[in-house]
Design a protein around this motif. Structure first.
Motif, PDB file in Angstrom:
ATOM      1  N   LYS A   9       0.896  -1.328   0.170  1.00 37.20           N
ATOM      2  CA  LYS A   9      -0.046  -0.140   0.023  1.00 37.20           C
ATOM      3  C   LYS A   9       0.834   1.075   0.104  1.00 37.20           C
ATOM      4  O   LYS A   9       0.431   2.172  -0.698  1.00 37.20           O
ATOM      5  N   ARG A  10       1.977   1.132   0.875  1.00 38.72           N
ATOM      6  CA  ARG A  10       2.871   2.499   0.880  1.00 38.72           C
ATOM      7  C   ARG A  10       3.549   2.759  -0.594  1.00 38.72           C
ATOM      8  O   ARG A  10       3.354   3.690  -1.046  1.00 38.72           O
ATOM      9  N   MET A  11       3.828   1.691  -1.204  1.00 36.83           N
ATOM     10  CA  MET A  11       4.568   1.623  -2.624  1.00 36.83           C
ATOM     11  C   MET A  11       3.499   2.068  -3.637  1.00 36.83           C
ATOM     12  O   MET A  11       3.781   2.972  -4.635  1.00 36.83           O
ATOM     13  N   PHE A  12       2.195   1.844  -3.208  1.00 41.58           N
ATOM     14  CA  PHE A  12       1.136   2.035  -4.323  1.00 41.58           C
ATOM     15  C   PHE A  12       0.921   3.538  -4.516  1.00 41.58           C
ATOM     16  O   PHE A  12       0.640   4.425  -5.263  1.00 41.58           O
ATOM     17  N   ASP A  13       0.827   4.056  -2.814  1.00 38.93           N
ATOM     18  CA  ASP A  13       0.643   5.495  -2.771  1.00 38.93           C
ATOM     19  C   ASP A  13       1.642   6.216  -3.151  1.00 38.93           C
ATOM     20  O   ASP A  13       1.582   7.452  -3.820  1.00 38.93           O
ATOM     21  N   PHE A  14       2.908   5.642  -3.115  1.00 33.41           N
ATOM     22  CA  PHE A  14       4.149   6.529  -3.669  1.00 33.41           C
ATOM     23  C   PHE A  14       4.356   6.456  -4.972  1.00 33.41           C
ATOM     24  O   PHE A  14       4.432   7.569  -5.408  1.00 33.41           O
TER      25      PHE A  14
END
Length: 245
Positions: free
Chosen positions: A40-45
């Motif tokens: 999720k953090r990578m998707f947001d980034f």
């Protein structure tokens, strides 16, 4: 293991070591969070398009590395240079401290470690516990310094080898260099260049420790610290004309 950037560091590091012996590479778990939280953090980034490109590339490189069709992991690069590799989930343990003592380790080198080293570990090597950080410290301490340097319009990005203390990205500077960037430099390009420059600088430092010419200096100047970018900060980065990939 990171198939994109970390192998580049060690491709530069290992062939430049003169007399010193690398006893072992310890590979820590990449994540200090659940896989779902990390995704999720990578998707947001990255956003949906770049995230998909990154995920497909990750899978492809991992398969190629497993099949021996490329060196897309630090383990593969280390083994190519005859360096033993050990995987651990934690280095702040009695077992790891015992290994350092029994192996008579002079220098412990941290490169993008996913753990904060406790004070007992920092004091364990005979000579130095060193970290490599892609920034001109004391500016851009913390996470993803290349992003923040581009975000703030810097025209150069630093690479620093420094002694480690309990505070993150503090200590004394052992070696430091910079490389130029501009508005056309993507984050991907900056990280790759930073890893390669860091590998060269770390090897230079190890050689200086080995021949007795190493020196240290205090960190001076304005200090700054940044956390991992939020989705809105990534969008602002892109609105300023910068690209991630």
């Amino acid at each position: 293991d990171d198939p994109y950037y970390m192998p580049l560091f060690f491709e530069e590091f290992f062939p430049r070591i003169d007399e010193a012996v690398v006893e072992q590479m310890t590979v820590l778990d990449l994540l200090d969070e659940s896989t779902l939280c990390f995704a999720k953090r990578m998707f947001d980034f990255y956003g949906p398009v770049n995230f998909t490109r990154r995920a497909l590339g990750y899978a492809g490189r991992t398969v190629l590395d497993t099949l021996g069709l490329g060196s897309y992991s630090v383990k593969s690069v280390a083994r190519a240079y005859g360096v033993p590799v050990e995987e651990r989930s934690d280095v702040n343990t009695d077992a790891y401290l015992t290994w350092i003592e029994e192996a008579n380790i002079d220098v412990l080198l941290s490169v993008s470690a996913s753990q904060i080293f406790q004070e007992e570990l920092l004091e364990a090597p005979n000579e130095y516990c060193l970290n490599v950080h892609t920034a001109k410290l004391p500016k851009y301490r913390g996470m993803l310094p290349t992003f923040w340097a581009l975000y703030h319009g810097e025209n150069e990005i630093g690479s620093t080898v420094h002694t480690m203390v309990p505070e993150i990205d503090k200590g004394k500077i052992v070696n430091q260099t910079t490389f130029p960037v501009d508005s056309d430099t993507t984050l991907d390009q900056a990280i790759k260049r930073g890893k390669r420059e860091g590998g060269k600088l770390a090897a230079k430092t190890i050689n200086e420790i080995e021949d007795g010419s190493v020196t240290t200096s205090e960190m001076t100047g304005k200090s700054s610290y940044f956390s991992f970018p939020t989705r809105e900060e990534r969008r602002k980065f892109q609105r300023r004309g910068y690209r991630l990939l």
